[in-house]
Design a protein around this motif. Structure first.
Motif, PDB file in Angstrom:
ATOM      1  N   SER A   1      38.413 111.357   8.728  1.00 35.46           N
ATOM      2  CA  SER A   1      37.346 112.062   9.447  1.00 35.46           C
ATOM      3  C   SER A   1      36.012 111.963   8.709  1.00 35.46           C
ATOM      4  O   SER A   1      34.964 111.729   9.326  1.00 35.46           O
ATOM      5  CB  SER A   1      37.739 113.533   9.624  1.00 35.46           C
ATOM      6  OG  SER A   1      36.710 114.254  10.253  1.00 35.46           O
TER       7      SER A   1
ATOM      8  N   GLU B   1      34.673 108.357   8.964  1.00 35.82           N
ATOM      9  CA  GLU B   1      34.150 108.098  10.311  1.00 35.82           C
ATOM     10  C   GLU B   1      32.807 108.777  10.511  1.00 35.82           C
ATOM     11  O   GLU B   1      31.888 108.205  11.115  1.00 35.82           O
ATOM     12  CB  GLU B   1      35.158 108.588  11.356  1.00 35.82           C
ATOM     13  CG  GLU B   1      36.393 107.715  11.460  1.00 35.82           C
ATOM     14  CD  GLU B   1      37.366 108.179  12.520  1.00 35.82           C
ATOM     15  OE1 GLU B   1      38.153 107.365  13.013  1.00 35.82           O
ATOM     16  OE2 GLU B   1      37.357 109.393  12.840  1.00 35.82           O
ATOM     17  N   SER B   2      32.688 109.986   9.997  1.00 34.99           N
ATOM     18  CA  SER B   2      31.429 110.720  10.147  1.00 34.99           C
ATOM     19  C   SER B   2      30.290 110.019   9.415  1.00 34.99           C
ATOM     20  O   SER B   2      29.185 109.867   9.952  1.00 34.99           O
ATOM     21  CB  SER B   2      31.600 112.140   9.611  1.00 34.99           C
ATOM     22  OG  SER B   2      30.393 112.848   9.647  1.00 34.99           O
TER      23      SER B   2
END
Length: 530
Positions: free
Chosen positions: A420, A423-424
């Motif tokens: 996460s 990806e951010s």
């Protein structure tokens, strides 16, 4: 941890799930009495527990006495009130005299004694001197400490150790007090204010020489070696602050109050106990310089210790990170050639392991957790990070690494948490990439061949065939150096898709292809097939 070489998983896949929903240990205070007459220890554990739900009992891990080994609980108290308890099946169940409510924080004091079957290793070093060393990974702390012996439950801690005065005692955190008592016993009190998993909560007692004292940004650094190894040991342990400085700059602030490098009796090449790393006793006398071992264990202070895998099946978040960070350390201090040689060596280990066991990095079938200490968790996971770095670019990759540490410092994580963050930071969907390299078994097995198309004496183009020969098909960019008959070289990158086992590419040239070299810049985990 370094071995002594010669899909998001839910917590329900782990043991004792119900306890995670019910309680959260806030603090451990372990009073431990050691002696030179027997291997029996006397212990008093004061444990502060927060109730997450209403409850009438508490279940802790503690290996019960079964003859010569194990712990026998003598009493359990809440404040001054005696509580009923049951000890069976390596569990200590404490029965409350009144129901605890969600949000309550209660302190329990447990008196116990016994001879540890494991976890606290009471033995002799190579010189015949008596030593005491904890070695808790993965869930061996319960052999000598009543606790929630699982990486998801982190707590602050204290060790109050009573031992004969000739011993020096090391533990996590900062030294609070050390004093000589009347009966030739010395009391040593260490306190760690940063939450740790039980795998990292340790003591070491031996006839130590202490030296190599340094400081980095107010953090004291030292070496602890057996008295017999004082000269050679301090020489071998000279790398006290080097990795600490490098990783602090690369990743973020160091989390702990000190860093001690300790010669020990650990079963591993090194064990990354928070703020006091235990190294195998041969590390202080070997003529082989242990610098990369030091780098690996210091890297764990960030990943594995501060950012801790929430369950053992995600141990790659510890071992893969420490392995790759050790390569980055080598690249920084010793150049690209050593960096690439390390990656090539690791690639061979991954290939060899895959022929023994064809399993993914995140292997949720394993219940004997020491089996997770394999080339997948270390070298293949390191290669995953290297390929992620090449996919995202250096700036994005290292920004993501720093952000991941910043967000989850002194917390627990699953693989999905790392994904996460990356990806951010990158703005990319990395689901296929993570699934392919971490949750699927194997790696690309490639065969490359080529032929010539010509008109009369004119070469029109060269046809390059790339075949995937493994059980699984993969998608990845493939770099190739194409060497032509006229001596020229082209570096080309082609995209290999998992939709086809064989793919065809054209190399247009007026000269025939003499040879093709796959992955010249060491960016891909792959194997050459026949």
């Amino acid at each position: 941890m370094l071995l002594f070489w010669g899909n998001v998983v839910l917590l329900s896949a782990q043991n004792h799930q119900s306890r995670f929903e019910k309680l959260d240990v806030q603090h451990y205070k372990f009073e431990i009495h050691l002696n030179d007459t027997t291997n029996q220890i006397e212990g008093v554990a004061t444990i502060s527990i927060k109730f997450l739900k209403t409850g009438n009992d508490i279940t802790l891990d503690l290996v019960e006495n079964s003859g010569d080994y194990g712990m026998l609980v003598h009493s359990v108290k809440k404040e001054d009130n005696e509580l009923d308890f049951k000890q069976a099946h390596n569990k200590l169940v404490i029965l409350l005299n009144e129901q605890a409510q969600a949000g309550d924080i209660l302190d329990f004091t447990i008196g116990y004694s016994g001879v540890p079957a494991d976890g606290l290793i009471i033995s002799e070093n190579r010189y015949g001197s008596r030593t005491f060393f904890s070695d808790n990974w993965p869930n061996r702390a319960q052999n000598w400490l009543p606790c929630v012996d699982h990486p998801s439950d982190k707590a602050t801690l204290e060790f109050l150790v009573y031992a004969l005065a000739h011993y020096e005692v090391i533990s996590n955190g900062k030294l609070v007090e050390k004093k000589q008592l009347d009966d030739a016993v010395e009391f040593t009190h260490w306190k760690e204010d940063v939450q740790l998993a039980t795998k990292l909560m340790v003591i070491g007692a031996a006839d130590f020489a202490i030296g190599n004292k340094q400081e980095f940004q107010g953090i004291p650094v030292s070496s602890w070696v057996f008295e017999e190894n004082e000269t050679k040991g301090f020489e071998n342990y000279q790398y006290g602050t080097k990795a600490l400085e490098y990783f602090s700059e690369l990743i973020g602030p160091y989390s702990y109050e000190k860093l001690a490098h300790v010669q020990s009796k650990t079963r591993y090449g090194g064990m990354e106990n928070a703020s006091c790393i235990f190294y195998h006793e041969n590390s202080a006398i070997s003529d082989r310089i242990p610098e990369q071992l030091f780098a690996h264990e210091v890297a764990h202070q960030w990943f594995g210790n501060s950012v801790t895998e929430q369950n053992w099946h995600h141990v790659w978040l510890s071992e893969g990170f420490a392995t790759y960070l050790t390569h980055l350390y080598a690249q920084h201090f010793y150049g690209d050639d050593q960096f690439k040689e390390g990656l090539k060596y690791d690639r061979e280990r991954v290939i060899a392991f895959s022929k023994q066991k064809y399993i993914p990095v995140i292997d949720t079938t394993v219940q004997e957790y020491t089996r997770l200490l394999n080339a997948n968790s270390y070298e293949k996971a390191s290669w995953f990070l290297h390929m992620l770095r090449n996919k995202l670019g250096d700036d994005t990759f290292f920004e993501g690494l720093q952000e991941y540490y910043h967000v989850f410092r002194n917390k627990t994580v699953l693989t999905s948490d790392f994904q996460s963050v990356m990806e951010s930071v990158s703005g990319k969907d990395l689901d296929r990439f993570f699934n392919q390299w971490l949750r699927s078994a194997g790696h690309p097995i490639l065969k490359v061949s080529w032929g010539t198309e010509s008109t009369g004496n004119q070469i029109d183009n060269q046809e390059i065939l790339i075949q995937q020969r493994g059980k699984q098909l993969f998608s990845f960019p493939l770099e190739m150096n194409i060497l032509y008959e006229d001596g020229s070289v082209d570096l080309v990158t082609v995209m290999i898709e998992k939709t086809k086992r064989t793919q065809q590419f054209q190399a247009r040239t007026t000269s025939g292809i003499k040879d093709i070299f796959i992955d010249p810049n060491v960016k891909l985990l792959y194997e050459l097939g026949q």
